[in-house]
Design a protein around this motif. Structure first.
Motif, mmCIF file in Angstrom:
data_model
loop_
_atom_site.group_PDB
_atom_site.id
_atom_site.type_symbol
_atom_site.label_atom_id
_atom_site.label_comp_id
_atom_site.label_asym_id
_atom_site.label_seq_id
_atom_site.Cartn_x
_atom_site.Cartn_y
_atom_site.Cartn_z
ATOM 1 N N LYS A 12 0.829 -1.204 0.000
ATOM 2 C CA LYS A 12 0.000 0.000 0.000
ATOM 3 C C LYS A 12 0.864 1.255 0.000
ATOM 4 O O LYS A 12 0.514 2.257 -0.609
ATOM 5 N N TYR A 13 1.999 1.193 0.688
ATOM 6 C CA TYR A 13 2.879 2.350 0.795
ATOM 7 C C TYR A 13 4.222 2.023 0.157
ATOM 8 O O TYR A 13 4.830 1.003 0.450
ATOM 9 N N ILE A 39 7.288 9.346 -2.911
ATOM 10 C CA ILE A 39 6.715 8.621 -1.782
ATOM 11 C C ILE A 39 5.206 8.581 -1.987
ATOM 12 O O ILE A 39 4.625 9.539 -2.508
ATOM 13 N N THR A 40 4.593 7.479 -1.618
ATOM 14 C CA THR A 40 3.150 7.349 -1.744
ATOM 15 C C THR A 40 2.459 8.423 -0.911
ATOM 16 O O THR A 40 2.856 8.688 0.227
ATOM 17 N N GLU A 41 1.449 9.036 -1.494
ATOM 18 C CA GLU A 41 0.691 10.073 -0.785
ATOM 19 C C GLU A 41 0.033 9.487 0.450
ATOM 20 O O GLU A 41 -0.377 8.331 0.451
ATOM 21 N N SER A 42 -0.040 10.239 1.497
ATOM 22 C CA SER A 42 -0.667 9.892 2.788
ATOM 23 C C SER A 42 0.021 8.743 3.524
ATOM 24 O O SER A 42 -0.617 7.990 4.242
ATOM 25 N N TYR A 46 6.154 5.949 10.688
ATOM 26 C CA TYR A 46 6.367 4.584 11.200
ATOM 27 C C TYR A 46 5.532 3.529 10.461
ATOM 28 O O TYR A 46 5.317 2.435 10.970
ATOM 29 N N GLN A 47 5.105 3.845 9.265
ATOM 30 C CA GLN A 47 4.371 2.899 8.431
ATOM 31 C C GLN A 47 5.373 2.055 7.652
ATOM 32 O O GLN A 47 6.393 2.561 7.188
ATOM 33 N N GLY A 48 5.105 0.771 7.499
ATOM 34 C CA GLY A 48 5.973 -0.082 6.699
ATOM 35 C C GLY A 48 5.869 0.280 5.227
ATOM 36 O O GLY A 48 4.775 0.543 4.729
ATOM 37 N N VAL A 49 7.003 0.328 4.541
ATOM 38 C CA VAL A 49 7.027 0.690 3.119
ATOM 39 C C VAL A 49 7.910 -0.290 2.350
ATOM 40 O O VAL A 49 8.802 -0.918 2.918
ATOM 41 N N VAL A 50 7.640 -0.401 1.066
ATOM 42 C CA VAL A 50 8.524 -1.137 0.162
ATOM 43 C C VAL A 50 9.348 -0.097 -0.573
ATOM 44 O O VAL A 50 8.817 0.901 -1.071
ATOM 45 N N VAL A 51 10.638 -0.315 -0.634
ATOM 46 C CA VAL A 51 11.551 0.625 -1.276
ATOM 47 C C VAL A 51 11.812 0.158 -2.701
ATOM 48 O O VAL A 51 12.175 -1.000 -2.933
ATOM 49 N N VAL A 63 10.830 1.314 7.084
ATOM 50 C CA VAL A 63 9.799 1.959 7.891
ATOM 51 C C VAL A 63 9.929 3.458 7.662
ATOM 52 O O VAL A 63 11.038 4.010 7.749
ATOM 53 N N ALA A 64 8.811 4.111 7.363
ATOM 54 C CA ALA A 64 8.830 5.554 7.119
ATOM 55 C C ALA A 64 9.174 6.294 8.409
ATOM 56 O O ALA A 64 8.472 6.182 9.406
#
Length: 98
Positions: A12-13, A39-42, A46-51, A63-64
């Motif tokens: 999602k992020y 970067i994904t909007e919104s 501390y949200q998990g992200v895929v780089v 982690v953001a």
């Protein structure tokens, strides 16, 4: 991180890093604002992200450290994504794996 290619499309992020920062991330370093491409909007803090690379190749997880809104106004040397895992880990830890 072998399942990254299968999991990444469902993330999602997402965060995209500039070509100059790809190698730094793959060596286990955090992503700085100066290396942030998109970067994904919104995205929340501390949200998990895929780089991803700018060529849409998944590089790893993180982690953001900052939200999308905070990323717009932080110092260029501020950390925006904390490194968790990447596709270069196998090569770095090859001699310690059993």
């Amino acid at each position: 991180v072998t399942a990254l290619d299968f999991l990444a499309p469902y993330a999602k992020y997402k965060v995209w890093v500039k070509p100059g920062s790809e190698q730094s991330f793959l060596y286990g370093n955090h992503v700085l604002k100066s290396g942030l491409g998109r970067i994904t909007e919104s995205t929340a803090q501390y949200q998990g992200v895929v780089v991803y690379s700018m060529a849409d190749v998944p590089l790893g997880f993180g982690v953001a450290a900052k939200s999308t809104q905070e990323c717009r106004k932080v110092d260029p040397l501020a950390i925006v994504v904390f490194h968790q895992a990447d596709v270069g880990e196998y090569v770095r830890n090859e001699d310690t794996l059993t």
